[in-house]
Design a protein around this motif. Structure first.
Motif, PDB file in Angstrom:
ATOM      1  N   GLY A  61       0.617  -1.137   0.015  1.00  0.00           N
ATOM      2  CA  GLY A  61      -0.201  -0.034  -0.117  1.00  0.00           C
ATOM      3  C   GLY A  61       1.090   1.367   0.034  1.00  0.00           C
ATOM      4  O   GLY A  61       0.371   2.383   0.386  1.00  0.00           O
ATOM      5  N   PHE A  62       2.150   1.110  -0.493  1.00  0.00           N
ATOM      6  CA  PHE A  62       3.260   2.226  -0.503  1.00  0.00           C
ATOM      7  C   PHE A  62       2.435   3.537  -1.090  1.00  0.00           C
ATOM      8  O   PHE A  62       1.699   3.405  -2.214  1.00  0.00           O
ATOM      9  CB  PHE A  62       4.297   1.683  -1.407  1.00  0.00           C
ATOM     10  N   VAL A  80      -0.327   8.907   9.378  1.00  0.00           N
ATOM     11  CA  VAL A  80       0.283   7.713   9.266  1.00  0.00           C
ATOM     12  C   VAL A  80       0.114   7.585   7.631  1.00  0.00           C
ATOM     13  O   VAL A  80      -0.614   7.719   6.780  1.00  0.00           O
ATOM     14  CB  VAL A  80      -0.580   6.514   9.900  1.00  0.00           C
ATOM     15  N   ALA A  81       1.499   7.279   7.245  1.00  0.00           N
ATOM     16  CA  ALA A  81       1.810   7.097   5.778  1.00  0.00           C
ATOM     17  C   ALA A  81       2.576   5.551   5.409  1.00  0.00           C
ATOM     18  O   ALA A  81       3.427   5.475   6.301  1.00  0.00           O
ATOM     19  CB  ALA A  81       2.499   8.071   5.186  1.00  0.00           C
ATOM     20  N   SER A  82       2.028   4.830   4.503  1.00  0.00           N
ATOM     21  CA  SER A  82       2.961   3.663   4.105  1.00  0.00           C
ATOM     22  C   SER A  82       4.031   4.155   3.267  1.00  0.00           C
ATOM     23  O   SER A  82       4.139   4.648   2.404  1.00  0.00           O
ATOM     24  CB  SER A  82       1.796   2.883   3.128  1.00  0.00           C
ATOM     25  N   ASP A 101       8.262  -4.026   3.078  1.00  0.00           N
ATOM     26  CA  ASP A 101       7.351  -4.336   4.332  1.00  0.00           C
ATOM     27  C   ASP A 101       6.391  -3.450   4.674  1.00  0.00           C
ATOM     28  O   ASP A 101       6.000  -2.221   4.057  1.00  0.00           O
ATOM     29  CB  ASP A 101       8.483  -4.429   5.365  1.00  0.00           C
ATOM     30  N   PHE A 102       5.498  -4.110   5.500  1.00  0.00           N
ATOM     31  CA  PHE A 102       4.360  -2.836   6.173  1.00  0.00           C
ATOM     32  C   PHE A 102       5.187  -2.027   7.150  1.00  0.00           C
ATOM     33  O   PHE A 102       4.881  -2.269   8.357  1.00  0.00           O
ATOM     34  CB  PHE A 102       3.245  -3.834   6.618  1.00  0.00           C
ATOM     35  N   GLY A 103       5.736  -1.248   6.627  1.00  0.00           N
ATOM     36  CA  GLY A 103       6.437  -0.032   7.469  1.00  0.00           C
ATOM     37  C   GLY A 103       5.668   1.351   7.266  1.00  0.00           C
ATOM     38  O   GLY A 103       5.625   1.735   6.228  1.00  0.00           O
ATOM     39  N   PHE A 104       5.234   1.915   8.432  1.00  0.00           N
ATOM     40  CA  PHE A 104       4.561   3.113   8.283  1.00  0.00           C
ATOM     41  C   PHE A 104       5.191   4.123   9.078  1.00  0.00           C
ATOM     42  O   PHE A 104       5.764   4.151  10.144  1.00  0.00           O
ATOM     43  CB  PHE A 104       3.031   2.852   9.036  1.00  0.00           C
ATOM     44  N   LEU A 105       5.155   5.376   8.409  1.00  0.00           N
ATOM     45  CA  LEU A 105       5.725   6.529   9.053  1.00  0.00           C
ATOM     46  C   LEU A 105       4.605   7.084  10.062  1.00  0.00           C
ATOM     47  O   LEU A 105       3.628   7.368   9.595  1.00  0.00           O
ATOM     48  CB  LEU A 105       6.027   7.850   8.158  1.00  0.00           C
ATOM     49  N   PHE A 106       4.705   7.311  11.212  1.00  0.00           N
ATOM     50  CA  PHE A 106       4.049   7.711  12.217  1.00  0.00           C
ATOM     51  C   PHE A 106       4.385   9.184  12.827  1.00  0.00           C
ATOM     52  O   PHE A 106       5.343   9.512  13.116  1.00  0.00           O
ATOM     53  CB  PHE A 106       3.868   6.926  13.730  1.00  0.00           C
ATOM     54  N   LEU A 155       7.277  10.669  16.189  1.00  0.00           N
ATOM     55  CA  LEU A 155       7.761  10.681  14.925  1.00  0.00           C
ATOM     56  C   LEU A 155       8.621   9.542  14.498  1.00  0.00           C
ATOM     57  O   LEU A 155       9.832   9.567  15.099  1.00  0.00           O
ATOM     58  CB  LEU A 155       8.499  12.010  14.607  1.00  0.00           C
ATOM     59  N   GLY A 156       8.240   8.446  13.892  1.00  0.00           N
ATOM     60  CA  GLY A 156       9.121   7.457  13.629  1.00  0.00           C
ATOM     61  C   GLY A 156       8.335   6.350  12.969  1.00  0.00           C
ATOM     62  O   GLY A 156       7.193   6.337  12.338  1.00  0.00           O
ATOM     63  N   ARG A 157       9.259   5.266  12.608  1.00  0.00           N
ATOM     64  CA  ARG A 157       8.662   4.101  11.970  1.00  0.00           C
ATOM     65  C   ARG A 157       7.999   3.106  12.706  1.00  0.00           C
ATOM     66  O   ARG A 157       8.305   2.672  13.831  1.00  0.00           O
ATOM     67  CB  ARG A 157       9.928   3.402  11.262  1.00  0.00           C
TER      68      ARG A 157
END
Length: 190
Positions: free
Chosen positions: A77-78, A106-108, A113-118, A137-139
């Motif tokens: 879902g990038f 939140v952004a893909s 991998d399923f890694g999101f920027l919070f 602020l992080g992954r």
């Protein structure tokens, strides 16, 4: 007469120089301060424990606001971006006491991998923390059993905050997208 003019000119030059010196000092970019000058007392370490609820089925508190042209063909879902405003509770049940809200984006941000920027603020509404915030602020690599997110700041009681949050998924419904996430937050503040 020449002596009087010379004396007045000397006074005018002195006043101008003094004014320039005062103005130069009042426009400082930075200076060293003592924590005491801001009323900061001894640094503390606080542990907070709460649950964040992601609700997508009934009255959504997280919604997608953007996506890339390739988001729908990406396995992760990038490029999708969501905004959220969900409850923070004492217990894992949505009906337990609300102690605040999580608000942010939140952004893909990972192609593989399923890694999101919070980018999230935890706004607390209960007791002595009412009106105070913590900023994350992080992954968040959501498929890991436990994730660590950095606390990069705060307001109110949490002014000058720094620390980390450990989170894990307590409940996630694949068909509705609803979930409950446990947070253990450790934060230094004054």
């Amino acid at each position: 007469m020449a002596l009087i003019l010379q004396k007045q000119m000397h006074n005018i030059i002195t006043i101008l120089l003094f004014t320039l010196i005062i103005q130069a000092q009042s426009h400082e970019f930075s200076k060293q301060l003592s924590p005491n000058s801001l009323g900061l007392k001894k640094q503390k370490l606080t542990h907070l424990h709460f649950y964040y609820h992601d609700i997508r089925s009934t009255t959504p508190d997280i919604v997608q606001v953007a996506e890339a042209a390739t988001t729908n063909t990406s396995k992760t879902g990038f490029g999708s971006v969501f905004v959220l405003d969900g409850p923070l509770t004492v217990g894992p049940e949505l009906t337990s006491k609300i102690v605040g809200r999580a608000q942010g984006m939140v952004a893909s941000a990972d192609l593989n991998d399923f890694g999101f920027l919070f980018v999230i603020n935890y706004i607390f509404t209960d007791d002595k923390y009412n009106g105070s915030t913590l900023s994350v602020l992080g992954r968040n690599q959501v498929l890991l059993p436990v994730r660590e997110l950095p606390i990069v700041g705060g307001t109110g009681i949490f002014r000058f905050a720094r620390g980390y949050a450990l989170t894990n998924t307590r409940f996630f419904n694949v068909s509705t997208g609803d979930g409950a996430f446990e947070y253990n937050v450790y934060v230094f503040h004054y």
